[in-house]
Design a protein around this motif. Structure first.
Motif, PDB file in Angstrom:
ATOM      1  N   THR A 120       9.996 -13.926  19.399  1.00  0.00           N
ATOM      2  CA  THR A 120       8.594 -13.593  19.610  1.00  0.00           C
ATOM      3  C   THR A 120       7.764 -14.085  18.433  1.00  0.00           C
ATOM      4  O   THR A 120       8.149 -13.902  17.275  1.00  0.00           O
ATOM      5  N   PHE A 121       6.644 -14.731  18.736  1.00  0.00           N
ATOM      6  CA  PHE A 121       5.722 -15.207  17.702  1.00  0.00           C
ATOM      7  C   PHE A 121       4.624 -14.179  17.541  1.00  0.00           C
ATOM      8  O   PHE A 121       3.801 -13.972  18.436  1.00  0.00           O
ATOM      9  N   ARG A 122       4.626 -13.503  16.407  1.00  0.00           N
ATOM     10  CA  ARG A 122       3.615 -12.469  16.129  1.00  0.00           C
ATOM     11  C   ARG A 122       3.397 -12.406  14.624  1.00  0.00           C
ATOM     12  O   ARG A 122       4.309 -12.091  13.873  1.00  0.00           O
ATOM     13  N   LEU A 123       2.177 -12.697  14.193  1.00  0.00           N
ATOM     14  CA  LEU A 123       1.809 -12.642  12.781  1.00  0.00           C
ATOM     15  C   LEU A 123       0.651 -11.675  12.606  1.00  0.00           C
ATOM     16  O   LEU A 123      -0.214 -11.584  13.471  1.00  0.00           O
ATOM     17  N   ALA A 124       0.622 -10.990  11.495  1.00  0.00           N
ATOM     18  CA  ALA A 124      -0.520 -10.148  11.142  1.00  0.00           C
ATOM     19  C   ALA A 124      -1.119 -10.675   9.850  1.00  0.00           C
ATOM     20  O   ALA A 124      -0.400 -11.196   8.994  1.00  0.00           O
ATOM     21  N   ALA A 125      -2.424 -10.542   9.730  1.00  0.00           N
ATOM     22  CA  ALA A 125      -3.102 -10.996   8.515  1.00  0.00           C
ATOM     23  C   ALA A 125      -4.262 -10.066   8.208  1.00  0.00           C
ATOM     24  O   ALA A 125      -4.888  -9.509   9.106  1.00  0.00           O
ATOM     25  N   VAL A 126      -4.535  -9.915   6.927  1.00  0.00           N
ATOM     26  CA  VAL A 126      -5.710  -9.179   6.466  1.00  0.00           C
ATOM     27  C   VAL A 126      -6.714 -10.214   5.976  1.00  0.00           C
ATOM     28  O   VAL A 126      -6.377 -11.057   5.142  1.00  0.00           O
ATOM     29  N   ILE A 127      -7.921 -10.159   6.501  1.00  0.00           N
ATOM     30  CA  ILE A 127      -8.966 -11.102   6.117  1.00  0.00           C
ATOM     31  C   ILE A 127      -9.758 -10.491   4.974  1.00  0.00           C
ATOM     32  O   ILE A 127     -10.297  -9.394   5.085  1.00  0.00           O
ATOM     33  N   ARG A 128      -9.795 -11.231   3.871  1.00  0.00           N
ATOM     34  CA  ARG A 128     -10.465 -10.745   2.664  1.00  0.00           C
ATOM     35  C   ARG A 128     -11.525 -11.740   2.204  1.00  0.00           C
ATOM     36  O   ARG A 128     -11.396 -12.930   2.407  1.00  0.00           O
ATOM     37  N   ALA A 129     -12.537 -11.218   1.557  1.00  0.00           N
ATOM     38  CA  ALA A 129     -13.569 -12.038   0.927  1.00  0.00           C
ATOM     39  C   ALA A 129     -13.001 -12.624  -0.366  1.00  0.00           C
ATOM     40  O   ALA A 129     -11.918 -12.243  -0.823  1.00  0.00           O
ATOM     41  N   TYR A 130     -13.745 -13.525  -0.956  1.00  0.00           N
ATOM     42  CA  TYR A 130     -13.297 -14.161  -2.198  1.00  0.00           C
ATOM     43  C   TYR A 130     -13.041 -13.160  -3.315  1.00  0.00           C
ATOM     44  O   TYR A 130     -12.212 -13.389  -4.179  1.00  0.00           O
ATOM     45  N   ASP A 131     -13.737 -12.016  -3.272  1.00  0.00           N
ATOM     46  CA  ASP A 131     -13.539 -11.013  -4.325  1.00  0.00           C
ATOM     47  C   ASP A 131     -12.400 -10.043  -4.002  1.00  0.00           C
ATOM     48  O   ASP A 131     -12.148  -9.098  -4.745  1.00  0.00           O
ATOM     49  N   GLY A 132     -11.711 -10.266  -2.855  1.00  0.00           N
ATOM     50  CA  GLY A 132     -10.570  -9.427  -2.489  1.00  0.00           C
ATOM     51  C   GLY A 132     -10.899  -8.275  -1.558  1.00  0.00           C
ATOM     52  O   GLY A 132     -10.005  -7.591  -1.076  1.00  0.00           O
ATOM     53  N   ALA A 133     -12.188  -8.057  -1.285  1.00  0.00           N
ATOM     54  CA  ALA A 133     -12.578  -6.960  -0.403  1.00  0.00           C
ATOM     55  C   ALA A 133     -12.220  -7.295   1.043  1.00  0.00           C
ATOM     56  O   ALA A 133     -12.351  -8.437   1.486  1.00  0.00           O
ATOM     57  N   VAL A 134     -11.757  -6.294   1.780  1.00  0.00           N
ATOM     58  CA  VAL A 134     -11.455  -6.470   3.197  1.00  0.00           C
ATOM     59  C   VAL A 134     -12.758  -6.710   3.953  1.00  0.00           C
ATOM     60  O   VAL A 134     -13.768  -6.049   3.688  1.00  0.00           O
ATOM     61  N   VAL A 135     -12.752  -7.656   4.884  1.00  0.00           N
ATOM     62  CA  VAL A 135     -13.960  -8.069   5.585  1.00  0.00           C
ATOM     63  C   VAL A 135     -14.080  -7.369   6.942  1.00  0.00           C
ATOM     64  O   VAL A 135     -13.106  -7.288   7.692  1.00  0.00           O
ATOM     65  N   ASP A 136     -15.277  -6.883   7.259  1.00  0.00           N
ATOM     66  CA  ASP A 136     -15.559  -6.313   8.572  1.00  0.00           C
ATOM     67  C   ASP A 136     -15.702  -7.461   9.568  1.00  0.00           C
ATOM     68  O   ASP A 136     -16.561  -8.326   9.413  1.00  0.00           O
ATOM     69  N   LEU A 137     -14.855  -7.497  10.591  1.00  0.00           N
ATOM     70  CA  LEU A 137     -14.823  -8.590  11.555  1.00  0.00           C
ATOM     71  C   LEU A 137     -15.538  -8.260  12.862  1.00  0.00           C
ATOM     72  O   LEU A 137     -15.430  -9.007  13.833  1.00  0.00           O
ATOM     73  N   THR A 138     -16.317  -7.176  12.868  1.00  0.00           N
ATOM     74  CA  THR A 138     -17.039  -6.768  14.068  1.00  0.00           C
ATOM     75  C   THR A 138     -17.911  -7.916  14.571  1.00  0.00           C
ATOM     76  O   THR A 138     -18.685  -8.487  13.801  1.00  0.00           O
TER      77      THR A 138
END
Length: 110
Positions: free
Chosen positions: A11-29
């Motif tokens: 099964t191909f399944r990857l998870a990722a956390v999207i962060r800004a350049y400063d390391g803060a987690v980004v709201d993807l709404t």
């Protein structure tokens, strides 16, 4: 993002956390995503599905619903294309996906 390894038929399944350049987690709404897996010549191997993980700010899951057993062993390329609510289009850095043959296969008898 760095490279990933998937064995044929798994099964191909990857998870990722999207962060800004400063390391803060980004709201993807309101964002939409697309992702493809291609060989080094640019030939399409698979269109991947990207979805936001409910209740997890900045977390996405990239999956493939098809059979990875048909993928030839080799080195492939991938990136994540994001369209932001304001129309801005942004792509991640390209990351590698290595497809390798599995050792244990169904139906083999000892």
């Amino acid at each position: 993002m760095s490279g990933f390894v998937v064995k044929q038929g798994n099964t191909f399944r990857l998870a990722a956390v999207i962060r800004a350049y400063d390391g803060a987690v980004v709201d993807l709404t309101g964002c939409t995503f697309s992702c493809q897996l291609r060989d080094v010549l640019g030939n399409l191997l698979a269109d991947l599905t990207v979805r936001q993980v409910a209740g997890r700010t900045g977390v996405i899951q990239i999956t493939y619903a098809g059979d990875t057993g048909a993928w030839s062993p080799g080195q492939y390329r991938c990136d994540l294309r994001t369209v932001w609510p304001d129309g801005t289009i942004q792509s991640s850095e390209t990351f590698s996906v290595s497809v390798i043959a599995g050792v244990t296969t169904p139906g083999d008898a000892a």
